[in-house]
Design a protein around this motif. Structure first.
Motif, short mmCIF file in Angstrom:
data_model
loop_
_atom_site.label_atom_id
_atom_site.label_comp_id
_atom_site.label_asym_id
_atom_site.label_seq_id
_atom_site.Cartn_x
_atom_site.Cartn_y
_atom_site.Cartn_z
N LEU A 172 0.83 -1.20 0.00
CA LEU A 172 0.00 0.00 0.00
C LEU A 172 0.87 1.25 0.00
O LEU A 172 0.58 2.24 -0.69
N LEU A 202 0.70 1.14 -3.85
CA LEU A 202 -0.57 0.78 -4.49
C LEU A 202 -1.70 1.66 -3.99
O LEU A 202 -2.76 1.73 -4.62
N ALA A 203 -1.52 2.29 -2.87
CA ALA A 203 -2.45 3.31 -2.39
C ALA A 203 -1.93 4.68 -2.81
O ALA A 203 -0.79 5.03 -2.51
N TRP A 226 -3.98 8.21 1.63
CA TRP A 226 -4.56 7.59 2.81
C TRP A 226 -4.85 8.67 3.85
O TRP A 226 -4.27 9.76 3.81
N ARG A 252 -6.92 4.75 -0.39
CA ARG A 252 -7.52 4.82 -1.73
C ARG A 252 -6.54 4.19 -2.72
O ARG A 252 -5.40 4.64 -2.86
N LEU A 253 -6.99 3.13 -3.39
CA LEU A 253 -6.11 2.37 -4.28
C LEU A 253 -6.06 2.99 -5.68
O LEU A 253 -6.99 3.68 -6.11
N ARG A 254 -4.99 2.69 -6.38
CA ARG A 254 -4.83 3.16 -7.76
C ARG A 254 -5.73 2.34 -8.69
O ARG A 254 -5.96 1.16 -8.46
N ASP A 296 -7.40 -5.33 -6.45
CA ASP A 296 -8.37 -4.40 -5.89
C ASP A 296 -8.44 -4.55 -4.38
O ASP A 296 -7.59 -5.23 -3.76
N ALA A 297 -9.43 -3.93 -3.77
CA ALA A 297 -9.54 -3.91 -2.32
C ALA A 297 -9.65 -5.30 -1.71
O ALA A 297 -9.16 -5.54 -0.60
N VAL A 332 -6.30 -6.65 -0.93
CA VAL A 332 -5.71 -6.05 0.27
C VAL A 332 -6.29 -6.72 1.51
O VAL A 332 -5.55 -7.06 2.45
N LEU A 347 -11.91 0.14 -4.83
CA LEU A 347 -10.69 0.94 -4.74
C LEU A 347 -10.50 1.61 -3.38
O LEU A 347 -9.66 2.50 -3.23
#
Length: 492
Positions: free
Chosen positions: A61, A74-75, A78, A90-92, A104-105, A108, A140
């Motif tokens: 992340l 990857l985030a 935050w 918040r993911l890319r 995706d989420a 994680v 995301l």
């Protein structure tokens, strides 16, 4: 006409030759002293795993930058709530694993739940112990709720042990790693090399290298020969500091000297008599001449330390005086301890600092009446016997993970300390957000392990690297065990 055409073709070929010779180089061969036992950083403690995989194959992340700062991974962003108890990442968009599956989420959630599970084999499981729940708010967005506030949580997520993996591929990552990074796994010729290739579908900026080979050369003399012959382009953690002056004098090379997070210690098995006696441990610490070790094992490179903390950290406390070289005090402490000290087993892993340092320490211990039996172990053997099996008395090792004083709160860790009062300090640290209060607790922690002589603290491992002078972008310092090639290129 035929002769003229042949001649013209030859002239064109000669004219083109220099252009080919000076075409931009986009491959690199990197030397490493130790071969990783596997390629899954979430299930192994060896730093060599992360040196190959961190930022190259796998991403978390967050990530560490070359200056040690915590940067987006990857985030992209935050934020925290309730003083650091709730963290939202918040993911890319558009990130895919190397096998083509979407990251995706849910991935994680899978990764963090796996890392904190009861049967987790993650070497840094304590990084995830404070997590209460992990939720996929949407594809995301991830929300992590902690048991108590932790302002350091984004830092924890930057470790190599916290990289994100997919449930579809995680079972095979030890030998066929599938990450999201800018390089993909190519081949692994065990005992020789690991090859990576550029990932054409990478979500971020493409690497300037099309291929990277990690070549394993354990012998320092062979490392020197490989660099001189051009068989290796760079040795970021070079194992033969005695030859650095030769490279400094040769314009073909650049010598890169920086710092690491590596606290080099003479680790002691605190549950093994007579090392369960603090006076015996103190006697061993006072018998050692740190400067002699730095000069003899590291050829002058290294900074003396008196506790398990990096000297370049703003909260470092210089406690070297507590265990200053004093053979007479060492002998007096042994007499006060009133125990017979048998011949102690000194297990040495392959790095040169351990093998050279072991001989020097054995001689100093002999001077105060402590005999040792040295055994030189291969890396896999050291991990199995010493780190996992706790079958040792003394060993020399550098702990290269960032801010890893928390290992002293783990009673099952290989040197077996875990004092309740120390655990209480670390528990308070985890629940503290205020910077001044955190600094005070870190200083208390450093002082307690120094006064308990848990281990003999030797020196901070320097980063001594050598590279072809045209190579740019290698890290000068090592804020985490990594040979990050994402920003490396050849200068024309």
């Amino acid at each position: 006409m035929l002769t003229r055409l042949k001649l013209s073709a030859a002239v064109l070929a000669l004219a083109a030759a220099p252009l080919a010779a000076f075409a931009a180089q986009d491959t690199i061969t990197v030397g490493m002293q130790l071969e990783p036992p596997n390629l899954d950083p979430t299930s192994g403690a060896a730093a060599a795993i992360r040196e190959v995989t961190y930022a190259n194959l796998y991403e978390g992340l967050t990530r560490f930058g070359p200056d040690g700062s915590v940067q987006p991974g990857l985030a992209s962003t935050w934020e925290s709530q309730e003083d650091g108890k709730i963290w939202t990442f918040r993911l890319r968009e558009g990130v895919k694993f190397h096998d083509g599956t979407t990251m995706d989420a849910e991935d994680v959630v899978f990764t963090l739940d796996r890392a904190r599970a009861a049967d987790s084999t993650n070497a840094q499981k304590q990084l995830f112990a404070g997590i209460e729940t992990v939720e996929a708010v949407d594809p995301l967005t991830v929300r992590v709720t902690l048991k108590t506030p932790d302002g350091n949580f984004p830092f924890n997520m930057a470790w190599g042990d916290a990289v994100i993996m997919g449930p579809e591929s995680v079972a095979g990552n030890a030998t066929n790693p599938i990450g999201t990074g800018p390089f993909k796994f190519g081949t692994w010729v065990q005992g020789d090399r690991v090859e990576l290739v550029a990932n054409p579908d990478y979500w971020g900026e493409a690497p300037k290298l099309s291929k990277a080979t990690f070549k394993f050369i354990s012998d320092p003399t062979a490392a020197f020969a490989a660099m001189m012959a051009g068989d290796v382009d760079a040795f970021p953690v070079y194992p033969a500091p005695e030859t650095l002056d030769q490279f400094k004098a040769d314009p073909r090379f650049s010598v890169i000297v920086g710092t690491t997070e590596g606290e080099t210690i003479l680790a002691m098995n605190n549950k093994q008599p007579p090392l369960d006696n603090v006076k015996v441990r103190a006697a061993i610490a006072h018998a050692i001449d740190r400067q002699e070790l730095i000069d003899g094992a590291m050829f002058g490179y290294g900074t003396p330390i008196g506790t398990h903390f990096a000297p370049h950290h703003p909260d470092y406390v210089d406690l070297t005086g507590l265990s200053a070289f004093d053979p007479e005090k060492s002998k007096a402490l042994l007499a006060e301890a009133g125990v017979t000290v048998p011949k102690l087993r000194l297990a040495l892993p392959p790095p040169a600092y351990a093998r050279r340092g072991g001989e020097l320490i054995a001689a100093r211990l002999r001077n105060v009446g402590i005999e040792t039996e040295i055994s030189n172990l291969e890396w896999a053997q050291w991990l199995e016997q010493v780190f996992k099996g706790k079958d040792f008395d003394l060993t020399i090792i550098s702990h290269v993970e960032p801010m890893d004083i928390n290992i002293y709160a783990r009673p099952d860790y290989y040197f077996q300390y875990g004092k309740p009062e120390f655990v209480a300090i670390l528990d308070r640290l985890s629940a503290t957000v205020d910077a001044a209060a955190r600094s005070d607790l870190l200083k208390q922690a450093q002082t307690m392990i120094a006064e308990d002589y848990v281990n003999a603290y030797l020196f901070q491992l320097p980063k001594t690297g050598v590279a072809n002078a045209r190579i740019k972008g290698l890290w000068e310092n090592t804020p985490a065990p990594a040979i990050d090639l994402t920003g490396v290129w050849w200068e024309d």
